[in-house]
Design a protein around this motif. Structure first.
Motif, PDB file in Angstrom:
ATOM      1  N   HIS A   7       0.766  -1.251   0.005  1.00 28.74           N
ATOM      2  CA  HIS A   7      -0.007   0.126   0.072  1.00 28.74           C
ATOM      3  C   HIS A   7       0.837   1.042   0.039  1.00 28.74           C
ATOM      4  O   HIS A   7       1.457   1.546   1.040  1.00 28.74           O
ATOM      5  N   THR A   8       1.250   1.732  -1.107  1.00 28.35           N
ATOM      6  CA  THR A   8       2.033   3.106  -1.308  1.00 28.35           C
ATOM      7  C   THR A   8       1.417   3.887  -2.359  1.00 28.35           C
ATOM      8  O   THR A   8       0.569   3.562  -3.150  1.00 28.35           O
ATOM      9  N   HIS A   9       1.730   5.229  -2.098  1.00 30.01           N
ATOM     10  CA  HIS A   9       1.361   6.560  -2.898  1.00 30.01           C
ATOM     11  C   HIS A   9       2.465   7.272  -3.484  1.00 30.01           C
ATOM     12  O   HIS A   9       3.542   7.491  -2.848  1.00 30.01           O
ATOM     13  N   SER A  10       2.433   7.603  -4.606  1.00 27.96           N
ATOM     14  CA  SER A  10       3.470   8.385  -5.244  1.00 27.96           C
ATOM     15  C   SER A  10       2.558   9.815  -5.575  1.00 27.96           C
ATOM     16  O   SER A  10       1.653  10.239  -5.371  1.00 27.96           O
ATOM     17  N   VAL A 214      -5.364  -6.724   6.541  1.00 27.66           N
ATOM     18  CA  VAL A 214      -5.621  -7.173   7.809  1.00 27.66           C
ATOM     19  C   VAL A 214      -4.440  -6.091   8.542  1.00 27.66           C
ATOM     20  O   VAL A 214      -4.733  -5.792   9.717  1.00 27.66           O
ATOM     21  N   TYR A 215      -3.323  -5.816   8.068  1.00 27.03           N
ATOM     22  CA  TYR A 215      -2.211  -5.392   8.625  1.00 27.03           C
ATOM     23  C   TYR A 215      -1.945  -3.844   8.133  1.00 27.03           C
ATOM     24  O   TYR A 215      -1.839  -3.738   6.867  1.00 27.03           O
ATOM     25  N   HIS A 216      -2.084  -2.824   8.855  1.00 23.27           N
ATOM     26  CA  HIS A 216      -2.046  -1.412   8.269  1.00 23.27           C
ATOM     27  C   HIS A 216      -1.429  -0.380   9.446  1.00 23.27           C
ATOM     28  O   HIS A 216      -1.449  -1.113  10.694  1.00 23.27           O
ATOM     29  N   SER A 217      -0.716   0.615   9.016  1.00 24.68           N
ATOM     30  CA  SER A 217      -0.115   1.534  10.140  1.00 24.68           C
ATOM     31  C   SER A 217      -0.979   2.099  11.059  1.00 24.68           C
ATOM     32  O   SER A 217      -0.579   2.469  12.280  1.00 24.68           O
ATOM     33  N   GLU A 218      -2.267   2.010  10.997  1.00 26.95           N
ATOM     34  CA  GLU A 218      -3.206   2.494  11.736  1.00 26.95           C
ATOM     35  C   GLU A 218      -3.908   1.405  12.648  1.00 26.95           C
ATOM     36  O   GLU A 218      -4.962   1.885  13.362  1.00 26.95           O
ATOM     37  N   HIS A 219      -3.553   0.146  12.252  1.00 27.26           N
ATOM     38  CA  HIS A 219      -4.230  -0.912  13.011  1.00 27.26           C
ATOM     39  C   HIS A 219      -3.572  -1.255  14.191  1.00 27.26           C
ATOM     40  O   HIS A 219      -2.308  -1.539  14.256  1.00 27.26           O
ATOM     41  N   THR A 220      -4.005  -1.306  15.419  1.00 26.64           N
ATOM     42  CA  THR A 220      -3.509  -1.941  16.776  1.00 26.64           C
ATOM     43  C   THR A 220      -3.327  -3.430  16.595  1.00 26.64           C
ATOM     44  O   THR A 220      -4.061  -4.094  15.602  1.00 26.64           O
ATOM     45  N   ASP A 243       0.558   2.144   3.977  1.00 23.71           N
ATOM     46  CA  ASP A 243      -0.392   3.431   3.278  1.00 23.71           C
ATOM     47  C   ASP A 243       0.691   4.352   3.430  1.00 23.71           C
ATOM     48  O   ASP A 243       0.430   5.565   3.732  1.00 23.71           O
ATOM     49  N   PHE A 244       1.791   4.213   2.705  1.00 31.05           N
ATOM     50  CA  PHE A 244       3.004   5.293   2.818  1.00 31.05           C
ATOM     51  C   PHE A 244       2.663   6.355   1.862  1.00 31.05           C
ATOM     52  O   PHE A 244       2.124   6.235   0.662  1.00 31.05           O
ATOM     53  N   HIS A 245       2.789   7.611   2.027  1.00 33.02           N
ATOM     54  CA  HIS A 245       2.485   8.984   1.476  1.00 33.02           C
ATOM     55  C   HIS A 245       3.832   9.643   1.503  1.00 33.02           C
ATOM     56  O   HIS A 245       4.273  10.062   0.590  1.00 33.02           O
ATOM     57  N   GLY A 256       2.049   5.512   7.559  1.00 35.91           N
ATOM     58  CA  GLY A 256       3.337   4.921   8.281  1.00 35.91           C
ATOM     59  C   GLY A 256       4.574   5.186   7.111  1.00 35.91           C
ATOM     60  O   GLY A 256       4.117   5.321   6.006  1.00 35.91           O
ATOM     61  N   ASP A 257       5.745   4.856   7.626  1.00 33.99           N
ATOM     62  CA  ASP A 257       6.853   5.015   6.703  1.00 33.99           C
ATOM     63  C   ASP A 257       6.736   3.771   5.885  1.00 33.99           C
ATOM     64  O   ASP A 257       6.049   2.721   6.148  1.00 33.99           O
TER      65      ASP A 257
END
Length: 275
Positions: A7-10, A214-220, A243-245, A256-257
């Motif tokens: 999950h990345t954004h350019s 299931v796994y994301h930088s904002e998920h505990t 979900d890198f920006h 997240g980074d």
């Protein structure tokens, strides 16, 4: 073991790295691949794929993150392994790009009416050939000193129900899933932890979607366990992404980074073989 960030954004949407720079940053982070999943656009894919081809063992998965709405709540649907030259997909994306531009103009007009001197054309210049999103306007607010950081920009002006919020046309989850399938891709519910209603999540998982992030930088940890159980219950694919920006800067982060959330490349290759 080799890992991939799914999950990345350019700069094709609201990231700060050009697609080829994103590939280079991923290599710096020790990743063996990334999925390019820009918001409502496939414009960054070709540059990333072409640049990655100079490296022997680095993979770029063509993807997208489609904005949808269900019972008044925004939900995002990720598409992986898409045919990004599919004519139906490209036609719909042209429509969504126009909607984004119209929305940005209305938001900037609202902010101007509140005394903030932002220039729409200047913001669009920062977008270049990508699609405009609220983070572009948030950065302009920070640069002009109207807010301290992106979080404040969203809380005060850009989040739903905030002072300058403007809704825009969105797909239904069914439409988003259908577009991805028409482009021969795998559809995945993005960051379900950001969705307020469990009922909405459960409904979307019954619409023919293929997987869940299931796994994301904002998920505990507890949220990830909950969504893993849902994936197993519905026999869905499991993915993971930061979900890198942009990289963390001055203690400010947006999700997240790159590589902070990742999944084994072997798992993703198995996923595609199953699909």
């Amino acid at each position: 073991m080799k890992f991939i960030d799914m999950h990345t954004h350019s700069t094709a949407s609201d990231g700060v790295y050009r697609p080829k720079e994103l590939v280079e940053y991923a290599l710096e982070k020790g990743l063996s691949g990334i999925a390019i999943t820009d918001h409502d656009t496939i414009d960054g894919i070709e540059e990333a794929v072409d640049h990655a081809s100079i490296y022997k063992d680095f993979i770029v998965i063509p993807g997208i993150e489609l904005s949808a709405e269900y019972h008044g709540e925004e939900v995002h649907i990720l598409g992986y392994g898409i045919d990004y030259k599919n004519s139906s997909l490209k036609e719909k994306l042209r429509y969504l790009e126009k909607e984004r531009r119209d929305r940005a103009y209305k938001i900037v007009s609202k902010l101007n009416s509140m005394g903030m001197k932002l220039d729409y054309e200047s913001i669009m210049q920062t977008v270049q050939n990508g699609v405009v999103g609220r983070p572009h306007i948030a950065r302009a607010l920070v640069e002009h000193g109207y807010v301290k950081n992106l979080e404040e920009a969203f809380n005060k002006y850009l989040a739903q129900d905030a002072a300058a919020y403007v809704p825009r046309a969105k797909l239904s989850p069914q439409e988003a899933i259908g577009l991805i399938k028409a482009a021969r891709g795998i559809s995945v519910l993005a960051h379900p932890g950001l969705i307020q209603s469990d009922k909405i999540i459960e409904d979307i998982l019954t619409l023919g979607i293929d997987g869940i992030e299931v796994y994301h930088s904002e998920h505990t940890g507890s949220l990830s366990r909950k969504f893993l159980e849902m994936a197993e219950e519905h026999n869905l694919f499991v993915t993971a992404g930061s979900d890198f920006h942009f990289p963390p800067d001055n203690d400010e982060s947006y999700h997240g980074d790159l590589g902070s959330i990742k999944i084994s490349l072997d798992s993703i290759q198995k996923l595609f073989r199953r699909a």
